[in-house]
Design a protein around this motif. Structure first.
Motif, PDB file in Angstrom:
ATOM      1  N   ARG A  87       0.837  -1.206   0.000  1.00  0.00           N
ATOM      2  CA  ARG A  87       0.000   0.000   0.000  1.00  0.00           C
ATOM      3  C   ARG A  87       0.873   1.258   0.000  1.00  0.00           C
ATOM      4  N   ASP A 113      -2.695  -3.024   8.455  1.00  0.00           N
ATOM      5  CA  ASP A 113      -4.003  -2.443   8.125  1.00  0.00           C
ATOM      6  C   ASP A 113      -4.132  -1.062   8.762  1.00  0.00           C
ATOM      7  N   GLY A 145      -6.641  10.279   1.644  1.00  0.00           N
ATOM      8  CA  GLY A 145      -7.664   9.320   2.060  1.00  0.00           C
ATOM      9  C   GLY A 145      -8.114   8.372   0.964  1.00  0.00           C
ATOM     10  N   LEU A 146      -9.362   7.936   1.094  1.00  0.00           N
ATOM     11  CA  LEU A 146      -9.824   6.796   0.287  1.00  0.00           C
ATOM     12  C   LEU A 146      -9.802   7.032  -1.218  1.00  0.00           C
ATOM     13  N   ALA A 188      -5.991   5.981  -2.059  1.00  0.00           N
ATOM     14  CA  ALA A 188      -5.271   4.837  -1.484  1.00  0.00           C
ATOM     15  C   ALA A 188      -5.387   3.592  -2.374  1.00  0.00           C
ATOM     16  N   ALA A 222      -2.553   6.715   4.706  1.00  0.00           N
ATOM     17  CA  ALA A 222      -3.416   7.114   3.579  1.00  0.00           C
ATOM     18  C   ALA A 222      -4.138   8.423   3.903  1.00  0.00           C
ATOM     19  N   GLY A 223      -4.468   8.603   5.194  1.00  0.00           N
ATOM     20  CA  GLY A 223      -5.142   9.835   5.597  1.00  0.00           C
ATOM     21  C   GLY A 223      -4.292  11.078   5.353  1.00  0.00           C
ATOM     22  N   SER A 242      -1.499   1.504   7.366  1.00  0.00           N
ATOM     23  CA  SER A 242      -1.750   1.948   5.986  1.00  0.00           C
ATOM     24  C   SER A 242      -2.938   2.903   5.924  1.00  0.00           C
ATOM     25  N   ASP A 243      -3.956   2.686   6.751  1.00  0.00           N
ATOM     26  CA  ASP A 243      -5.053   3.661   6.775  1.00  0.00           C
ATOM     27  C   ASP A 243      -4.566   4.986   7.347  1.00  0.00           C
ATOM     28  N   CYS A 256       1.734   5.151  -0.066  1.00  0.00           N
ATOM     29  CA  CYS A 256       1.084   6.409   0.324  1.00  0.00           C
ATOM     30  C   CYS A 256       2.055   7.534   0.005  1.00  0.00           C
ATOM     31  N   THR A 292      -8.238   0.693  -1.904  1.00  0.00           N
ATOM     32  CA  THR A 292      -8.581   0.158  -0.587  1.00  0.00           C
ATOM     33  C   THR A 292     -10.001   0.534  -0.170  1.00  0.00           C
ATOM     34  N   HIS A 293     -10.627   1.475  -0.907  1.00  0.00           N
ATOM     35  CA  HIS A 293     -12.003   1.829  -0.522  1.00  0.00           C
ATOM     36  C   HIS A 293     -12.986   0.712  -0.877  1.00  0.00           C
TER      37      HIS A 293
END
Ligand code: NAI
Ligand code: MG
Length: 396
Positions: free
Chosen positions: A112, A279, A291-292, A295, A286-287, A282-283, A114, A310-311
């Protein structure tokens, strides 16, 4: 040249819309491929009692590369209630097809990235020591073990006598839970194996070496979770010493990492973690980069690879006459697919086109304009999903 075959898995809701946009971008960038569309998701659960039909599994086994939109998942009982009448009462249990694919095809390596897009109004900013606003450039790639850890489904509530007795042989269990009636106990097992821990570490170090990252950070909690996190960190130390001496090995605890997330995200490069902490990390990262809508991810096994944003399926936006969601996470996932199959030139062109559109700032989806999603956002100047894809295509 033989055309590649890509298994296209639109899934549900906005998955279908963003995948269509990504395929348009791939076509426009000159990627020559046949797309075999595979059935996956809610519709097939309702009609057939299986959201990941055997024919879709066969397609992936045959062609090896999947480009996946998103699916809708619902809790067990809600899912059972939506089954076709003739399938009701047969004991069918819903299981998420993306989790299913990861397990079935042993897609153990999740990547993932970012990375900050310059000019993205959603980029994280902070106040510097002199009071000025700083916008750190984040370039982090998270390697998440995708099949083990707390997500492997080895769990009990009111465990059997046999399982309970086995736990009682552990000193810490005896001391802390020995007096708790077993009916009142739930247990989720955190299991790491040498093989898969070694594979995710190796993937992380190789990536760092091949892409010029100076550090690999193991983001776990080895001081407390001594066995699993401890094994990962020890294996990382050995691997770094023996095989990757030019790469620095750092060690952060997941909780502290989340705190440092906003303090110094620009200091990190490759981060590697087990399933759950990967998990979370990575969230978190990503923020910082939007964000979504931004990502992207790859799920890699030894044979098969599936690329996806990832969304999820964002059902509330699924039926808009003009789609408003941001296709960039899906398009970037398609870019990861191109790198994976060696089409680096096309991947770089797409990446550059996306970066230019964002930097220019003329075409922005609603999330980039910090609007609340509604059909009205288009009238208020937000770009539709298609317009964003068109803008990217125009830059190719
Ligand atoms: P979600 O990711 O579908 O949507 C959450 C919110 O994020 C949306 O309401 C929207 O405001 C925003 N968002 C998501 N994608 C966006 C995009 N491309 N552009 C702009 N904004 C975007 O997560 P949610 O609402 O928790 O779950 C909806 C369904 O998706 C559930 O059934 C869930 O199980 C499923 N899901 C599937 C995943 C997958 O297929 N890999 C991953 C996550 C959730
Ligand atoms: Mg997550």
């Amino acid at each position: 040249m033989i055309k590649r075959t890509i298994v296209a898995l639109p899934g549900d809701g906005i998955g279908t819309v963003v995948l269509e946009a990504a395929i348009r971008v791939l076509d426009a960038a000159g990627f020559e491929a046949n797309y075999e569309f595979g059935d996956i998701g809610w519709e097939f659960w309702k009609k057939e009692g299986n959201p990941l039909p055997e024919r879709t599994i066969k397609l992936l086994q045959q062609h090896k590369i999947g480009l996946f939109g998103a699916i809708t998942s619902k809790p067990k009982d809600a899912a059972a209630a939506e089954l076709a009448p003739e399938l009701q009462g047969k004991g069918l249990v819903y299981a998420s097809p993306i989790v299913g694919m990861r397990q079935l095809f042993d897609l153990d390596i999740c990547i993932r990235p970012c990375k900050t897009y310059l000019g993205n109004p959603l980029n994280f900013i902070r106040r510097g020591a002199d009071g000025n606003i700083e916008e750190p450039f984040v370039d982090v790639v998270i390697f998440r073990q995708n099949t083990e850890c707390l997500y492997s489904g080895v769990e009990w509530t009111n465990p059997s006598d046999q399982v309970h007795e086995a736990f009682l042989t552990h000193k810490a269990f005896l001391k802390n839970f020995g007096k708790v009636p077993k009916e009142e106990i739930s247990i989720s097992a955190r299991i790491f194996t040498k093989k898969y821990t070694g594979r995710i570490l190796k993937a992380a170090f190789e990536y760092a070496r091949n892409n010029g990252y100076k550090s690999v950070t193991v983001c776990e909690k080895p001081n407390v979770i001594r066995e699993t996190s401890g094994m990962m960190y020890k294996m990382a130390q050995d691997m770094q010493k023996n095989e990757y001496p030019e790469i620095q090995l750092w060690n952060t605890n997941i909780d502290a990492q989340m705190m440092w997330l906003t303090k110094n995200p620009e200091n990190y490069g490759v981060i590697v973690a087990g399933n759950m902490f990967g998990d979370i990390a990575s969230d978190g990262f990503a923020g910082l980069i939007g964000g979504l809508g931004f990502a992207c991810s790859a799920n890699l096994g030894e044979e098969i690879a599936v690329f996806e944003p990832t969304h999820g399926s964002a059902p509330k936006y699924a039926d808009y006459p003009v789609s408003i969601v941001n296709p960039i996470a899906m398009i970037a996932s398609a870019g990861m697919m191109l790198h994976h199959i060696g089409e680096n030139g096309i991947a770089d062109r797409i990446e550059k086109a996306v970066a230019e559109v964002i930097a220019e700032g003329k075409v922005r989806t609603y999330d980039m304009m910090k609007m609340t999603g509604s059909p009205d956002v288009i009238k208020q100047g937000a770009a539709s999903t298609q317009q964003m894809a068109d803008a990217i295509i125009a830059k190719l």
